[in-house]
Design an enzyme around this catalytic site. Sequence first.
Site, PDB file in Angstrom:
ATOM      1  N   GLY A   1       0.825  -1.213   0.000  1.00 20.49           N
ATOM      2  CA  GLY A   1       0.000   0.000   0.000  1.00 20.49           C
ATOM      3  C   GLY A   1       0.847   1.246   0.000  1.00 20.49           C
ATOM      4  O   GLY A   1       0.678   2.133   0.830  1.00 20.49           O
ATOM      5  N   ALA A   2       1.777   1.338  -0.993  1.00 23.86           N
ATOM      6  CA  ALA A   2       2.858   2.318  -0.879  1.00 23.86           C
ATOM      7  C   ALA A   2       2.761   3.508  -1.826  1.00 23.86           C
ATOM      8  O   ALA A   2       3.710   4.272  -1.932  1.00 23.86           O
ATOM      9  CB  ALA A   2       4.192   1.608  -1.094  1.00 23.86           C
ATOM     10  N   SER A   3       1.645   3.687  -2.488  1.00 26.18           N
ATOM     11  CA  SER A   3       1.567   4.766  -3.479  1.00 26.18           C
ATOM     12  C   SER A   3       1.262   6.127  -2.875  1.00 26.18           C
ATOM     13  O   SER A   3       1.459   7.159  -3.500  1.00 26.18           O
ATOM     14  CB  SER A   3       0.501   4.436  -4.527  1.00 26.18           C
ATOM     15  N   ARG A   4       0.793   6.147  -1.627  1.00 22.58           N
ATOM     16  CA  ARG A   4       0.376   7.420  -1.035  1.00 22.58           C
ATOM     17  C   ARG A   4       0.486   7.352   0.481  1.00 22.58           C
ATOM     18  O   ARG A   4       0.753   6.311   1.050  1.00 22.58           O
ATOM     19  CB  ARG A   4      -1.059   7.758  -1.459  1.00 22.58           C
TER      20      ARG A   4
ATOM     21  N   ASP B   1      -3.031  -7.339  -5.152  1.00 21.46           N
ATOM     22  CA  ASP B   1      -4.012  -7.254  -4.064  1.00 21.46           C
ATOM     23  C   ASP B   1      -3.450  -8.089  -2.928  1.00 21.46           C
ATOM     24  O   ASP B   1      -3.307  -9.310  -3.055  1.00 21.46           O
ATOM     25  CB  ASP B   1      -5.355  -7.808  -4.546  1.00 21.46           C
TER      26      ASP B   1
ATOM     27  N   TYR C   1     -11.841  -1.048  11.980  1.00 20.05           N
ATOM     28  CA  TYR C   1     -10.424  -0.745  11.731  1.00 20.05           C
ATOM     29  C   TYR C   1      -9.586  -1.026  12.975  1.00 20.05           C
ATOM     30  O   TYR C   1      -8.567  -1.722  12.922  1.00 20.05           O
ATOM     31  CB  TYR C   1     -10.280   0.718  11.305  1.00 20.05           C
TER      32      TYR C   1
ATOM     33  N   ALA D   1      -9.283  -4.769  13.960  1.00 21.00           N
ATOM     34  CA  ALA D   1      -8.329  -5.492  13.113  1.00 21.00           C
ATOM     35  C   ALA D   1      -6.895  -5.167  13.511  1.00 21.00           C
ATOM     36  O   ALA D   1      -6.025  -6.048  13.524  1.00 21.00           O
ATOM     37  CB  ALA D   1      -8.573  -5.148  11.644  1.00 21.00           C
ATOM     38  N   LYS D   2      -6.628  -3.917  13.850  1.00 24.61           N
ATOM     39  CA  LYS D   2      -5.276  -3.532  14.250  1.00 24.61           C
ATOM     40  C   LYS D   2      -4.903  -4.120  15.617  1.00 24.61           C
ATOM     41  O   LYS D   2      -3.735  -4.439  15.872  1.00 24.61           O
ATOM     42  CB  LYS D   2      -5.136  -2.009  14.281  1.00 24.61           C
TER      43      LYS D   2
END
Length: 255
Positions: free
Chosen positions: A14-17, A62, A161, A164-165
């Site tokens: 998940g590294a684009s932003r 994914d 959220y 899950a964390k």
Amino acid sequence: MMMKLHEQTVLVTGASRGVGKELVKAFVKEGANVVLNYYKSEEKAQHLAKCLGPQVIALKADIRNQKEVQQMVEKAKQYFRTPITTIVNNALIDFEFNPLTQKNVFELQWTDYNKQFEGTIKGALNSIQACIQDMKELEFGRIINIGTNLFQHPVVAYHEYTTAKAALLGFTRNMAKELGEYGITVNMMSGGLLKQTDASKVTTPEVFQMIEATTPLQSVTTPKELADVALFFASPWGRAITGQNLVVDGGLVMD
């Protein structure tokens, strides 16, 4: 075995932003090879990789799909001609920190929870399993999971959220226990609500003001500040630390 940062090949999911982008930039600055994983944000990912040069390759997968993750890891190994030594599990699936639209207890469905468990736990499991054999053979590995201080201090009840964390912390400690004998450390680092990422852009100013007012450092943590901590965990300085959750939030949560 010990590897300095410039000798490592790092997978950031998940590294684009947002945090992912800052993680990529931080490792590149230290001379590491970086696999920039993305799923939907192809344009942003490819642009970032191009700007940062040949040390970075942007690859789509994914993280919930085991086969796609394995294919991504193989492509990265072919490109860099070296195995992945370091994983930062950062990807966030379909979630915005919006206190106005967050479902309450009367509206929540199990599918809401399951989506976050799949992105957080299944995603981390897939990335680790795709790289673990190489790490075992190297007798070196660094796995860094991105958590949150919201499960200790729910400023807003982001139910699915934060749950899950919280599960990710149990996952981290069990992996640390099992993988330690191979020279692999597994840690978690937990920022607070960060200022500012795509996921937190809808957060109201009032929430940020409340955090600033109650934080000892009187500021909201930035993605860059969080990314710097990943360098510590991956570096030789963090070699004796595993199974830990380091809260990086200016002292809001003292754990």
